[in-house]
Design a protein around this motif. Sequence first.
Motif, PDB file in Angstrom:
ATOM      1  N   ALA A 298       0.818  -1.219   0.000  1.00  0.00           N
ATOM      2  CA  ALA A 298       0.000   0.000   0.000  1.00  0.00           C
ATOM      3  C   ALA A 298       0.849   1.266   0.000  1.00  0.00           C
ATOM      4  O   ALA A 298       0.401   2.320  -0.462  1.00  0.00           O
ATOM      5  CB  ALA A 298      -0.924  -0.002   1.214  1.00  0.00           C
ATOM      6  N   LEU A 299       2.085   1.192   0.484  1.00  0.00           N
ATOM      7  CA  LEU A 299       2.956   2.367   0.543  1.00  0.00           C
ATOM      8  C   LEU A 299       3.220   2.962  -0.835  1.00  0.00           C
ATOM      9  O   LEU A 299       3.422   4.183  -0.951  1.00  0.00           O
ATOM     10  CB  LEU A 299       4.304   1.988   1.174  1.00  0.00           C
ATOM     11  N   ALA A 300       3.235   2.136  -1.873  1.00  0.00           N
ATOM     12  CA  ALA A 300       3.673   2.587  -3.194  1.00  0.00           C
ATOM     13  C   ALA A 300       2.555   2.663  -4.216  1.00  0.00           C
ATOM     14  O   ALA A 300       2.815   2.899  -5.397  1.00  0.00           O
ATOM     15  CB  ALA A 300       4.775   1.660  -3.710  1.00  0.00           C
ATOM     16  N   GLN A 301       1.296   2.482  -3.802  1.00  0.00           N
ATOM     17  CA  GLN A 301       0.191   2.517  -4.759  1.00  0.00           C
ATOM     18  C   GLN A 301      -0.328   3.941  -4.935  1.00  0.00           C
ATOM     19  O   GLN A 301      -0.294   4.752  -4.008  1.00  0.00           O
ATOM     20  CB  GLN A 301      -0.938   1.599  -4.294  1.00  0.00           C
ATOM     21  N   ASP A 302      -0.837   4.236  -6.121  1.00  0.00           N
ATOM     22  CA  ASP A 302      -1.333   5.581  -6.433  1.00  0.00           C
ATOM     23  C   ASP A 302      -2.831   5.618  -6.690  1.00  0.00           C
ATOM     24  O   ASP A 302      -3.413   6.698  -6.731  1.00  0.00           O
ATOM     25  CB  ASP A 302      -0.600   6.134  -7.670  1.00  0.00           C
ATOM     26  N   ASP A 303      -3.438   4.471  -6.899  1.00  0.00           N
ATOM     27  CA  ASP A 303      -4.886   4.383  -7.094  1.00  0.00           C
ATOM     28  C   ASP A 303      -5.559   4.381  -5.722  1.00  0.00           C
ATOM     29  O   ASP A 303      -5.276   3.535  -4.878  1.00  0.00           O
ATOM     30  CB  ASP A 303      -5.225   3.096  -7.853  1.00  0.00           C
ATOM     31  N   ILE A 304      -6.443   5.340  -5.483  1.00  0.00           N
ATOM     32  CA  ILE A 304      -7.042   5.510  -4.156  1.00  0.00           C
ATOM     33  C   ILE A 304      -7.761   4.248  -3.696  1.00  0.00           C
ATOM     34  O   ILE A 304      -7.687   3.861  -2.519  1.00  0.00           O
ATOM     35  CB  ILE A 304      -7.989   6.729  -4.137  1.00  0.00           C
ATOM     36  N   LYS A 305      -8.438   3.570  -4.609  1.00  0.00           N
ATOM     37  CA  LYS A 305      -9.172   2.373  -4.225  1.00  0.00           C
ATOM     38  C   LYS A 305      -8.239   1.187  -3.993  1.00  0.00           C
ATOM     39  O   LYS A 305      -8.499   0.343  -3.136  1.00  0.00           O
ATOM     40  CB  LYS A 305     -10.219   2.028  -5.287  1.00  0.00           C
ATOM     41  N   ARG A 306      -7.143   1.122  -4.717  1.00  0.00           N
ATOM     42  CA  ARG A 306      -6.203   0.025  -4.501  1.00  0.00           C
ATOM     43  C   ARG A 306      -5.451   0.192  -3.182  1.00  0.00           C
ATOM     44  O   ARG A 306      -5.125  -0.798  -2.515  1.00  0.00           O
ATOM     45  CB  ARG A 306      -5.227  -0.086  -5.675  1.00  0.00           C
ATOM     46  N   ILE A 307      -5.167   1.420  -2.806  1.00  0.00           N
ATOM     47  CA  ILE A 307      -4.567   1.651  -1.485  1.00  0.00           C
ATOM     48  C   ILE A 307      -5.501   1.121  -0.409  1.00  0.00           C
ATOM     49  O   ILE A 307      -5.075   0.421   0.524  1.00  0.00           O
ATOM     50  CB  ILE A 307      -4.292   3.151  -1.270  1.00  0.00           C
TER      51      ILE A 307
END
Length: 615
Positions: A298-307
Motif C-alpha cells: 500500500a505504501l507505493a500505490q497511487d490508485d485511491i481504491k487500490r490503497i
Amino acid sequence: MPEQVLAAVLIPLFPLAAFVLAIAVSRRRSVLSAAASIAGIGAAFLLSLWVLRGQVLSPGPLQADIPWLAAGSIRISMGILVDPLSSLMLVIITAVSLLVQVYSLGYMKGDLGFGRFFSYLSLFSFSMLTLVLADNFILLYMGWELVGLCSYLLIGFWYQKPEAASAAKKAFVVNRVGDFGFLIGILVLSILSGTLSYGEATRFIAGGSLAPGQVTLIALLLFCGAIGKSGQFPLHVWLPDAMEGPTPVSALIHSATMVAAGVFMVARLYGIFMTSADALRVIASLGAFTAVFAALIALAQDDIKRILAYSTISQLGYMMLALGVGGYAAGMFHLTTHAAFKTLLFLGAGSVIHAVGTNDIWKMGGLGRRMPVTAITFFIAVLAIAGIFPVSGFWSKDEILQAARASGHLELYIVALVTVFLTGFYMARLFFVAFAGEPRAESHAHESPVVMTVPLVILGVLAAGLGLIGSPLLGQDIQRFLAPVEEHIGGLNIAVLVQSSALAVVGILAAVMVYGLRIVQPETLRRAAGPVYVVLKHKFFIDELYMALVRGLFFTTTAGIAWFDRHVVDGVVNFVGAASKWGGDVVRRGVTGKVQSYALVVVWGLAAALLVIFL
C-alpha cells in the motif's frame, strides 16, 4: 418457534423478496428496483436490531431445524443458529448494506444498469445473511458460494470494460482454489464425524475421537476457504482487482460482507480450530505476514481504491492474527469497528471519484476545501484505521496487540507493531496527497449530493464512537457476550497502548513531513528507496509470478494435451474413417447392378471352392 428465531428466519427473506421484485422490474422501472432493495434491507436491519437486543438481554444459542433430506441412516436438516456471534453479524451486514444502498442512489444515478445493480445488491445481502445464520455445513457452503457468485456479478457489473470482466473472472477463479480446500475439509469432517451440524462436529472433535494430525489437517483445509474469501496471502490477488467494480460494491465487499466471511467462518468454527494448536499457529502466522505484506504494498500505490484494498487485506490479517493467538473477541471486535471505518473510507473514495473523475491520487489535491464533509469524515476514518485515540480503531487494534503479546509470540507482536507504523504512514499519505495542498489538475470538484454525504456522516459517527463498546468501561461485557472461550479483553495495557500509539503517530508525522509539509520531497523518497520502491509498486511481482506459472505449467500442459488430441486421438479416429472409406470404395466397385457380372462372380467363386476342396 421462539420469536428471535422466527425474526431471524425472516431477515434474509426480505432481501430475497426484494431481489425477486427488483429483477422483475429492473428493465422497466429501475427506480422501483432501488426502492424495493432499500426497503428489503431496511426491514432486515430493524429485525436484526431486535434479534441483537434479545441476545443482549438473554444471551444463549437458539436453533431451528427443518428436515430436508433422508437417505438410509443419513438425516440432513437445514437449520439456523441465533447466538451472540450471528446476531452481531446480522446487524453489521444489514447496517452496512443499507448505508451502501442509500449512497448508491446518488453514485449510480443515470447508470444504464441502475435497476440491475440494486437487484444484485439484494441477492448479495441475502447470501451473506444466509451464511451467518446457518447452523450446518451445507447451508454455510450454499451461502458461501452464493456470495462468490454475487461478487462475480458485482465486480464485473460494468462488463463492457475488459478490465472489469477480467477482474470478475479472476476473483471467481482464485476463490475456487480456496473453496476447493474448504469443500474437502467439510467432506472429510462430515465423513469422519457422521454429521453436518456445527455443534455435533465440534463435540465429536473435542471428544478426542481423532488423532491430533487429523484435526490439524481438517482445520487447515477449512481455513483454505478463509484464505480465499478473506484475501490472505497467497490468495489475496483477487481483492485489489475487485476495485474495477462500482465503488459501492468495493465498500460492500471490503467492509462487512464477502471478505468478512472468512473471518466469520473461523470464528463460527472456533471450537474446531482451538483443538489444534498447530492450526492456530498457522492462522496467526499467516495473518501477521499478510498484515505487514499488504501494508508494504500500500505504501507505493497511487490508485485511491487500490490503497484501500491493500489496507483491507492488512486489516483482515490483523483479525486472523487475533483469532490465531486466542483473541476471539478481539478479532470480532476489530471486524465490527473495521466495518464502520472501512465502509466510510470506500464511500469517501467514491465521493472523491464521483467529483474528480479519476482514481489517481496525484491528479487530486486540495479537495478538503471543496469537499468538506467528505474530507472530515474521511479524516476520521484515517484516524480510526491508524489506531489513534480515542476513535474506534484504537480500541479494537489495541485488543489485538494485547492478545498477540499475551500469547507469548513476541515475533507476531513485533510484526503487528510494524504494521501499525506502516498503516499510519500510507493512510496519512493518501489523505494529504488527495485532500491537502493545491489541485494538481484542472477540476470542478464539488461536494457530493446529500444522499451520498448523509451515509458518510452516519459512518463518521460510528467510526469515531463505536470503539467505546470495547473500551475498558465495557470491555468485559463484550467478552462475556461474544467469546466462547475464556479470554482477557477490555484491560488497559499501558505498555502496549504507548508503543502502538507512538508508532501510529510517528507514521502519520513521517507522512506529513513528506506529503504535507514537503520537508522531504516524495520524488527524493522514491529515488532513495530505489529497487525497493519498484518491488512495492509492482506488488512483489506476485501477479506476474502467477501468470508465469500459468503460462509455464498450465499453458504448456494444455499445449501437450492439444498435440496428443490432434495427432493421436484425431489420428486414430481419422485412420478408422479413412480405412472405412477405402473399404467402401473397394466394395462399391463390385456393385455394378449387372446380373451377368454377379453370375461371373458366382462361377469364379464356385470354381475357387472346388479347387480348395479337391486339391
